[in-house]
Design a protein around this motif. Structure first.
Motif, PDB file in Angstrom:
ATOM      1  N   PHE A  57       0.828  -1.195   0.000  1.00  0.00           N
ATOM      2  CA  PHE A  57       0.000   0.000   0.000  1.00  0.00           C
ATOM      3  C   PHE A  57       0.865   1.248   0.000  1.00  0.00           C
ATOM      4  O   PHE A  57       0.634   2.186  -0.756  1.00  0.00           O
ATOM      5  CB  PHE A  57      -0.905   0.000   1.246  1.00  0.00           C
ATOM      6  N   ASP A  58       1.818   1.286   0.896  1.00  0.00           N
ATOM      7  CA  ASP A  58       2.708   2.439   1.043  1.00  0.00           C
ATOM      8  C   ASP A  58       4.134   1.946   0.806  1.00  0.00           C
ATOM      9  O   ASP A  58       4.833   1.570   1.741  1.00  0.00           O
ATOM     10  CB  ASP A  58       2.551   3.047   2.438  1.00  0.00           C
ATOM     11  N   TRP A  59       4.554   1.966  -0.444  1.00  0.00           N
ATOM     12  CA  TRP A  59       5.871   1.429  -0.792  1.00  0.00           C
ATOM     13  C   TRP A  59       6.971   2.229  -0.109  1.00  0.00           C
ATOM     14  O   TRP A  59       7.958   1.659   0.366  1.00  0.00           O
ATOM     15  CB  TRP A  59       6.071   1.457  -2.298  1.00  0.00           C
ATOM     16  N   GLU A  60       6.815   3.549  -0.025  1.00  0.00           N
ATOM     17  CA  GLU A  60       7.849   4.390   0.586  1.00  0.00           C
ATOM     18  C   GLU A  60       8.065   4.018   2.051  1.00  0.00           C
ATOM     19  O   GLU A  60       9.210   3.914   2.514  1.00  0.00           O
ATOM     20  CB  GLU A  60       7.456   5.865   0.477  1.00  0.00           C
ATOM     21  N   ASP A  61       6.983   3.817   2.781  1.00  0.00           N
ATOM     22  CA  ASP A  61       7.108   3.452   4.190  1.00  0.00           C
ATOM     23  C   ASP A  61       7.735   2.071   4.331  1.00  0.00           C
ATOM     24  O   ASP A  61       8.593   1.854   5.199  1.00  0.00           O
ATOM     25  CB  ASP A  61       5.739   3.478   4.855  1.00  0.00           C
ATOM     26  N   ALA A  62       7.319   1.128   3.476  1.00  0.00           N
ATOM     27  CA  ALA A  62       7.906  -0.212   3.524  1.00  0.00           C
ATOM     28  C   ALA A  62       9.397  -0.163   3.214  1.00  0.00           C
ATOM     29  O   ALA A  62      10.199  -0.863   3.848  1.00  0.00           O
ATOM     30  CB  ALA A  62       7.189  -1.124   2.530  1.00  0.00           C
ATOM     31  N   ALA A  63       9.782   0.665   2.248  1.00  0.00           N
ATOM     32  CA  ALA A  63      11.193   0.790   1.892  1.00  0.00           C
ATOM     33  C   ALA A  63      11.999   1.375   3.046  1.00  0.00           C
ATOM     34  O   ALA A  63      13.092   0.885   3.377  1.00  0.00           O
ATOM     35  CB  ALA A  63      11.340   1.675   0.660  1.00  0.00           C
ATOM     36  N   ARG A 114      15.790   0.556  13.133  1.00  0.00           N
ATOM     37  CA  ARG A 114      14.567   0.250  13.879  1.00  0.00           C
ATOM     38  C   ARG A 114      14.585  -1.216  14.280  1.00  0.00           C
ATOM     39  O   ARG A 114      15.352  -2.021  13.727  1.00  0.00           O
ATOM     40  CB  ARG A 114      13.306   0.573  13.072  1.00  0.00           C
ATOM     41  N   GLU A 115      13.716  -1.556  15.226  1.00  0.00           N
ATOM     42  CA  GLU A 115      13.516  -2.940  15.630  1.00  0.00           C
ATOM     43  C   GLU A 115      12.201  -3.431  15.050  1.00  0.00           C
ATOM     44  O   GLU A 115      11.282  -2.653  14.813  1.00  0.00           O
ATOM     45  CB  GLU A 115      13.508  -3.073  17.157  1.00  0.00           C
ATOM     46  N   HIS A 116      12.131  -4.743  14.837  1.00  0.00           N
ATOM     47  CA  HIS A 116      10.966  -5.371  14.206  1.00  0.00           C
ATOM     48  C   HIS A 116      10.200  -6.126  15.277  1.00  0.00           C
ATOM     49  O   HIS A 116      10.511  -7.274  15.567  1.00  0.00           O
ATOM     50  CB  HIS A 116      11.456  -6.324  13.110  1.00  0.00           C
ATOM     51  N   ARG A 117       9.190  -5.476  15.900  1.00  0.00           N
ATOM     52  CA  ARG A 117       8.475  -6.112  17.003  1.00  0.00           C
ATOM     53  C   ARG A 117       6.975  -6.182  16.770  1.00  0.00           C
ATOM     54  O   ARG A 117       6.374  -7.229  16.885  1.00  0.00           O
ATOM     55  CB  ARG A 117       8.763  -5.357  18.308  1.00  0.00           C
ATOM     56  N   THR A 118       6.352  -5.070  16.493  1.00  0.00           N
ATOM     57  CA  THR A 118       4.916  -5.044  16.268  1.00  0.00           C
ATOM     58  C   THR A 118       4.591  -3.900  15.323  1.00  0.00           C
ATOM     59  O   THR A 118       5.344  -2.918  15.246  1.00  0.00           O
ATOM     60  CB  THR A 118       4.147  -4.886  17.588  1.00  0.00           C
ATOM     61  N   GLY A 119       3.501  -4.030  14.594  1.00  0.00           N
ATOM     62  CA  GLY A 119       3.154  -2.980  13.658  1.00  0.00           C
ATOM     63  C   GLY A 119       2.009  -3.376  12.750  1.00  0.00           C
ATOM     64  O   GLY A 119       1.284  -4.348  13.015  1.00  0.00           O
ATOM     65  N   ILE A 120       1.852  -2.632  11.687  1.00  0.00           N
ATOM     66  CA  ILE A 120       0.764  -2.839  10.724  1.00  0.00           C
ATOM     67  C   ILE A 120       1.362  -3.159   9.369  1.00  0.00           C
ATOM     68  O   ILE A 120       2.352  -2.560   8.951  1.00  0.00           O
ATOM     69  CB  ILE A 120      -0.116  -1.579  10.628  1.00  0.00           C
ATOM     70  N   GLU A 153       0.105  -3.473   5.395  1.00  0.00           N
ATOM     71  CA  GLU A 153      -0.981  -3.241   4.443  1.00  0.00           C
ATOM     72  C   GLU A 153      -0.497  -3.608   3.046  1.00  0.00           C
ATOM     73  O   GLU A 153       0.457  -3.011   2.544  1.00  0.00           O
ATOM     74  CB  GLU A 153      -1.422  -1.778   4.492  1.00  0.00           C
ATOM     75  N   ILE A 154      -1.164  -4.575   2.458  1.00  0.00           N
ATOM     76  CA  ILE A 154      -0.755  -5.059   1.141  1.00  0.00           C
ATOM     77  C   ILE A 154      -1.970  -5.235   0.247  1.00  0.00           C
ATOM     78  O   ILE A 154      -3.110  -5.297   0.715  1.00  0.00           O
ATOM     79  CB  ILE A 154       0.005  -6.401   1.243  1.00  0.00           C
ATOM     80  N   HIS A 155      -1.687  -5.318  -1.047  1.00  0.00           N
ATOM     81  CA  HIS A 155      -2.716  -5.682  -2.019  1.00  0.00           C
ATOM     82  C   HIS A 155      -2.361  -7.062  -2.542  1.00  0.00           C
ATOM     83  O   HIS A 155      -1.395  -7.212  -3.307  1.00  0.00           O
ATOM     84  CB  HIS A 155      -2.793  -4.677  -3.163  1.00  0.00           C
ATOM     85  N   HIS A 156      -3.132  -8.079  -2.124  1.00  0.00           N
ATOM     86  CA  HIS A 156      -2.847  -9.443  -2.545  1.00  0.00           C
ATOM     87  C   HIS A 156      -3.490  -9.707  -3.903  1.00  0.00           C
ATOM     88  O   HIS A 156      -4.642  -9.332  -4.133  1.00  0.00           O
ATOM     89  CB  HIS A 156      -3.370 -10.439  -1.512  1.00  0.00           C
ATOM     90  N   PRO A 157      -2.784 -10.344  -4.830  1.00  0.00           N
ATOM     91  CA  PRO A 157      -3.334 -10.540  -6.179  1.00  0.00           C
ATOM     92  C   PRO A 157      -4.563 -11.436  -6.220  1.00  0.00           C
ATOM     93  O   PRO A 157      -5.325 -11.385  -7.195  1.00  0.00           O
ATOM     94  CB  PRO A 157      -2.161 -11.175  -6.946  1.00  0.00           C
ATOM     95  N   ALA A 158      -4.790 -12.257  -5.195  1.00  0.00           N
ATOM     96  CA  ALA A 158      -5.918 -13.182  -5.221  1.00  0.00           C
ATOM     97  C   ALA A 158      -7.131 -12.667  -4.456  1.00  0.00           C
ATOM     98  O   ALA A 158      -8.268 -12.840  -4.899  1.00  0.00           O
ATOM     99  CB  ALA A 158      -5.502 -14.537  -4.647  1.00  0.00           C
ATOM    100  N   VAL A 159      -6.914 -12.029  -3.295  1.00  0.00           N
ATOM    101  CA  VAL A 159      -8.052 -11.677  -2.435  1.00  0.00           C
ATOM    102  C   VAL A 159      -8.210 -10.186  -2.228  1.00  0.00           C
ATOM    103  O   VAL A 159      -9.145  -9.741  -1.563  1.00  0.00           O
ATOM    104  CB  VAL A 159      -7.933 -12.392  -1.067  1.00  0.00           C
ATOM    105  N   GLY A 160      -7.306  -9.386  -2.738  1.00  0.00           N
ATOM    106  CA  GLY A 160      -7.431  -7.938  -2.622  1.00  0.00           C
ATOM    107  C   GLY A 160      -6.700  -7.353  -1.431  1.00  0.00           C
ATOM    108  O   GLY A 160      -5.716  -7.905  -0.944  1.00  0.00           O
ATOM    109  N   ASP A 161      -7.221  -6.242  -0.928  1.00  0.00           N
ATOM    110  CA  ASP A 161      -6.527  -5.475   0.104  1.00  0.00           C
ATOM    111  C   ASP A 161      -6.587  -6.172   1.466  1.00  0.00           C
ATOM    112  O   ASP A 161      -7.650  -6.627   1.897  1.00  0.00           O
ATOM    113  CB  ASP A 161      -7.144  -4.088   0.230  1.00  0.00           C
ATOM    114  N   LEU A 162      -5.432  -6.201   2.133  1.00  0.00           N
ATOM    115  CA  LEU A 162      -5.324  -6.776   3.465  1.00  0.00           C
ATOM    116  C   LEU A 162      -4.688  -5.758   4.407  1.00  0.00           C
ATOM    117  O   LEU A 162      -3.600  -5.246   4.130  1.00  0.00           O
ATOM    118  CB  LEU A 162      -4.470  -8.042   3.441  1.00  0.00           C
ATOM    119  N   HIS A 163      -5.389  -5.472   5.504  1.00  0.00           N
ATOM    120  CA  HIS A 163      -4.873  -4.583   6.538  1.00  0.00           C
ATOM    121  C   HIS A 163      -4.676  -5.449   7.782  1.00  0.00           C
ATOM    122  O   HIS A 163      -5.652  -5.831   8.443  1.00  0.00           O
ATOM    123  CB  HIS A 163      -5.846  -3.439   6.811  1.00  0.00           C
ATOM    124  N   LEU A 164      -3.439  -5.744   8.111  1.00  0.00           N
ATOM    125  CA  LEU A 164      -3.123  -6.708   9.152  1.00  0.00           C
ATOM    126  C   LEU A 164      -2.211  -6.091  10.202  1.00  0.00           C
ATOM    127  O   LEU A 164      -1.510  -5.112   9.949  1.00  0.00           O
ATOM    128  CB  LEU A 164      -2.432  -7.936   8.549  1.00  0.00           C
TER     129      LEU A 164
END
Length: 294
Positions: free
Chosen positions: A175-181, A225-231, A233-244
């Motif tokens: 969803f937000d490529w810049e934030d993921a990068a 940063r550390e990888h512990r908890t967060g959100i 958000e992706i667009h899956h090619p089979a089922v659509g948008d996922l906010h996890l």
């Protein structure tokens, strides 16, 4: 020499982002030759001589105590990840040895059969195990299905950084490529501080720096940063948008890897889509990347 340069660049970038006003210092106006705080201002806030701080910022970490680093961390308003990273850089510059709390490493290896059984038993949520280089070491069926786009490329192990910066599918996947990068590079930079002599990590950073201008510019920021908890958000090619949401945990048997689990809010559209993806996975577990696009 690389470790000394990392200390210099990290402290310089942290100093540059903090203004006198943010640090609680008076600003007498006039033209400042450098962005952010001056070295003497950091030294004042940290309670040390300017000469001592300048020596450290130039990469000379010999004899620097933990209390000194704590003072600099407070002066530069470092968060927990940055504070730990500074300690790692100084430890590496001094003798190349990791502190006992961070001694485990993250080589690509097979996980135990018991851990794989635990992953497989979690069939209603995506879950996987990753190392510090962001390789997927192991996954359950739904985790592989959720990140099916990463498995289209035959390069193994699947790697989040390589997918994000080198695969043309990633901009439409996140969803937000810049934030993921930004977050991905910060995670790799943290791991580089913990494992400065990890050849595979150095090779990965070298490959990404050579092939991706986007990675190269973000790597130069020295954010961590550390990888512990967060959100996620992706667009899956089979089922659509996922906010996890996700939780990342260190297995007690090996602190060099992370066990990551994703969940969706019950009753939400993402929860229904995740259930749909689980059903699709159950009927086609061997080839999740072949789902029809949505």
């Amino acid at each position: 020499m690389a470790e000394r340069a990392d200390i210099k660049d990290f402290l310089t970038t942290r100093r540059a982002r903090l203004t006198p006003e943010q640090a609680g210092l008076p600003d007498f106006g006039g033209r400042r030759r450098v962005p952010g705080l001056r070295r003497e201002e950091v030294a004042l806030l940290a309670g040390m001589s300017v000469e001592y701080y300048v020596r450290l910022e130039r990469g000379n970490a010999s004899g620097v105590s933990g209390s000194v680093l704590d003072g600099i961390s407070r002066a530069l308003q470092l968060d927990d990840a940055e504070h730990a990273h500074l300690h790692d850089l100084v430890s590496a510059a001094n003798d190349g040895k990791r502190p006992s709390r961070r001694r485990t490493r993250t080589g690509y290896r097979q996980i135990s059969e018991n851990m794989q059984r635990t992953l497989d038993a979690m069939y209603t949520v995506p879950a996987y195990v990753q190392n510090g280089r962001l390789d997927i070491v192991a996954t359950n069926a739904l985790g592989r299905a959720m990140f099916s786009e990463m498995y289209v490329d035959e390069h193994r192990p699947a790697n989040f950084a390589r997918f994000l910066f080198l695969d043309s599918r990633s901009p439409s996947f996140y969803f937000d490529w810049e934030d993921a990068a930004r977050q991905t590079v910060a995670l790799l930079r943290s791991e580089a501080g913990r494992a400065p002599h990890d050849r595979a990590l150095s090779d990965l950073v070298g490959e990404l720096s050579t092939r991706s201008h986007a990675f190269r510019t973000r790597w130069a920021s020295h954010d961590v940063r550390e990888h512990r908890t967060g959100i996620k958000e992706i667009h899956h090619p089979a089922v659509g948008d996922l906010h996890l949401t996700y939780e990342a945990m260190n297995p007690t048997s090996d602190r060099g890897i992370l066990f990551v689990v994703y969940t969706a809010e019950p009753g939400s559209a993402s929860h229904e889509r995740l259930q749909l993806l689980a059903n699709l996975t159950a009927t086609n577990p061997s080839a999740p990347q072949d789902y029809p696009s949505r």
